[in-house]
Design a protein around this motif. Structure first.
Motif, PDB file in Angstrom:
ATOM      1  N   HIS A   1       5.457 -11.621  14.015  1.00 43.75           N
ATOM      2  CA  HIS A   1       6.037 -10.718  15.009  1.00 43.75           C
ATOM      3  C   HIS A   1       7.472 -11.078  15.381  1.00 43.75           C
TER       4      HIS A   1
ATOM      5  N   ARG B   1      13.971  -8.657  10.456  1.00 41.50           N
ATOM      6  CA  ARG B   1      12.730  -9.400  10.309  1.00 41.50           C
ATOM      7  C   ARG B   1      12.967 -10.494   9.285  1.00 41.50           C
TER       8      ARG B   1
ATOM      9  N   GLY C   1       7.167  -5.638  13.917  1.00 43.83           N
ATOM     10  CA  GLY C   1       6.499  -6.916  14.150  1.00 43.83           C
ATOM     11  C   GLY C   1       5.230  -6.762  14.945  1.00 43.83           C
TER      12      GLY C   1
END
Length: 661
Positions: free
Chosen positions: A573, A590, A498
């Motif tokens: 991020h 993620r 990220g």
């Protein structure tokens, strides 16, 4: 910024409005002959951002009798910077204002190097743009390239002129041409803004040495040791081997000068509003050259107050915010990158939309190397589970190593929570990465080692620290393979976790330590030069041959970069660390509106078991595709998956019956 009572803030806001209205006729007159459309743009941003700028400047300089004079001059100079800005840069400003989170794209990839070591000079670097494009670079940080004292200049961080390129590298026109070509290649230029200090050969310092009181006020100059002694009761020594304390005696002035780092680097006195104005001018000049990102060097040291450590003070933040808000007015596309190699609690304080939109992540770097040495990810997992969080409008710049040393900046409280003694653990890491620990694969050198306390930092290229230097010396194919896997493993984490991944150029082909720095008297005492080798273009030519070490590293890294750029789930991020039930395996999720990815990394040279249930729980299913290999992965209802040594898995869920191609 410095805390302010709500009533005081309202008062300042009212005064800001009144002040701007009083200044408006003079500003309008100053730019009466400019394009009305450009004036309207500038005036709109000025009205929007002036209250915040005024509040910061009042906090810093409101007590000065000539505050309003400096304020008016600052706004005029900001306007002059905007109206002289290249039309292509003004177009970029508009583009970035429409897409303020452009730097959070999964397509971002940073690279950093010294101009002379990479390509000889700026003209040579222009010829290397195709190489950068091949690697996938979209953000290029060029180490300090401005005029500096010779031969000693702290790797360029002692600047003698912010508006002159080192003649050995070219001219300012060359730099501007390079910035233009980089922008055409979709590569953003990042330069250093060395704003804590200048060299003692800067024109301001030379005029101070000549006795000019106006420029002596640009620095901290004392006629005797009275105040320096009072300050030093609370200061730490940065480079005690070179000079004790933070002050240097200058016999030509019969005075003491504040020099936090090296004797030839004079700290600027930001309590003087004229210094802020002067450095704001240098900042906007660099923006108009074509710089899109400024790395703020040594920002933690910029504000000094007697009786404090003079590090990370509240007004240092106020100062940076004032610079940042001024940039929003005169060069809106300009971003700041924080270089704060300090305690993690302090690092995060600099990351704000109105301060530093980007920040190096020194903690991640240190803990990646820690995990590689210990083969355990407990400290990495614990710290990243809560220290990775920053404002949505900002991003980490994640790196494996940089031009500087590796310092063990983890929090002792984080370590203690896991039963780790921070002091002893740092000594172990120093021994491991200098090759003194039995069985170590690393070949690094100590930097600023203190034999009495055992304190040190580590110098070394990625390849040498990851075991490639030792493996090649042994001629052991198995060890070479493990070293390459370590190199790719570390890069895989920064590519997926990220933010913006940043590669130190040369690492993509496995450049080793260059011990020839010992032959140069100007560098011999600074072991950091061991990991700043000149780019080996003969080795780079072997990058396309998969049977060479260079080819294996380059092609492995290039594949990871290509996967990153093709995976929208890696944008932004936001990241969640997950515990896979194995302390040798680092994993995180993620996820965004574009998809979900479970990243898994084995930090050991041994196979590691993973319970299938953990993958199912965090990956959300039984059917996956590994983006690294492109192969499907089917989980059994029970049982476990075995990771190969240093294996990387980037898993995306697949619906039942969905093709894994």
């Amino acid at each position: 910024m410095t805390a302010m009572d709500p009533m005081d803030r309202q008062t300042v806001a009212r005064e800001a409005q009144r002040t701007l209205e009083r200044l408006w006729p003079r500003l309008s007159q100053a730019f009466a002959d400019q394009d009305p459309t450009l004036w309207d743009e500038f005036a709109g941003r000025l009205r929007t951002h002036f209250p915040a700028l005024f509040e910061r400047l009042v906090a810093l300089y409101g007590h000065h009798y000539d505050f309003f004079y400096h304020l008016e001059q600052l706004l005029v100079e900001a306007g002059q910077a905007w109206f002289t800005r290249d039309p292509a840069l003004r177009a970029l400003d508009r583009q970035r204002q429409a897409d303020p989170r452009w730097f959070q794209s999964e397509k971002m990839l940073g690279a950093v190097y010294y101009v002379d070591l990479f390509a000889g000079d700026l003209q040579g670097l222009r010829k290397k743009i195709p190489y950068l494009q091949e690697l996938g670079v979209t953000y290029l940080h060029l180490m300090p390239l401005f005029q500096a004292p010779q031969p000693e200049n702290d790797g360029g961080y002692a600047i003698s002129d912010y508006r002159q390129v080192d003649p050995r590298l070219g001219t300012m026109a060359d730099l501007q041409a390079l910035a233009t070509e980089l922008r055409a290649a979709n590569i953003s230029l990042c330069l250093d803004f060395v704003f804590n200090h200048t060299s003692d050969e800067h024109p301001w310092a030379l005029r101070a040495q000549a006795g000019d009181p106006e420029f002596q006020a640009f620095y901290f100059i004392f006629p005797d040791r009275t105040l320096p002694d009072q300050y030093e009761r609370h200061l730490r020594e940065i480079f005690p081997d070179e000079h004790p304390g933070a002050f240097t005696y200058r016999p030509e002035m019969n005075a003491w000068v504040w020099t936090t780092f090296h004797t030839y680097q004079w700290d600027l006195n930001y309590s003087n509003p004229q210094v802020f104005r002067a450095m704001a001018g240098e900042m906007l000049f660099l923006a108009n050259v074509g710089t899109e990102i400024l790395r703020l060097d040594a920002l933690a040291f910029t504000w000094k107050e007697l009786g404090t450590s003079c590090e990370n003070l509240p007004k240092a933040h106020t100062l940076i915010q004032a610079f940042s808000i001024l940039a929003r007015i005169a060069a809106p596309s300009l971003l700041f990158k924080s270089e704060a190699i300090v305690h993690p609690d302090e690092v995060v304080k600099y990351i704000r939309p109105d301060e530093c939109q980007l920040s190096y992540n020194p903690l991640l770097m240190a803990l990646l190397w820690n995990s590689l040495a210990t083969r355990e990810v407990r400290l990495l997992r614990h710290a990243m589970s809560y220290r990775f969080r920053i404002p949505d409008e900002c991003a980490w710049v994640n790196y494996v190593r940089c031009h500087d040393d590796i310092g063990w900046t983890f929090d002792d409280g984080d370590a203690a929570a896991l039963g780790i003694n921070g002091y002893d653990h740092r000594r172990f890491l120093n021994a491991f990465y200098t090759g003194r620990f039995p069985g170590s694969f690393a070949r690094g050198l100590p930097f600023q080692e203190n034999p009495r306390t055992g304190d040190a930092r580590i110098s070394g290229t990625l390849a040498s620290l990851a075991g490639l230097e030792r493996a090649l010396h042994l001629g052991d194919p198995a060890e070479i393979d493990l070293a390459i896997r370590r190199i790719l493993l570390l890069h895989a984490v920064i590519l997926a976790i990220g933010g913006i991944p940043l590669i130190y150029l040369g690492d993509e082909i496995g450049l080793l330590n260059d011990y020839r720095f010992r032959e140069d008297p100007a560098k011999a005492d600074d072991t950091r030069w061991v990991h700043r080798p000149a780019m080996d273009w003969e080795k780079a030519e072997r990058r396309r041959d998969p049977n060479t070490v260079e080819g294996r590293i380059y092609q492995g890294l290039q594949k990871l970069v290509q996967v990153r750029k093709a995976t929208p789930a890696l944008a932004g991020h936001a990241m969640e660390v997950v515990d896979m039930g194995n302390d040798h395996v680092f994993a995180f999720v993620r996820a965004n509106e574009h998809g979900r990815l479970l990243a898994i990394h084995n930090f050991t040279e041994n196979p590691q078991p993973l319970p299938s249930n953990g993958i199912r729980l965090h990956g959300l299913g039984y059917h996956f595709r590994d983006l690294v290999t492109g192969l499907p992965l089917e989980l059994a209802t029970d049982g476990e998956l075995t990771l190969e040594p240093y294996q990387i898995l980037w898993l995306v869920p697949q619906a039942d019956g969905e093709s894994a191609s």
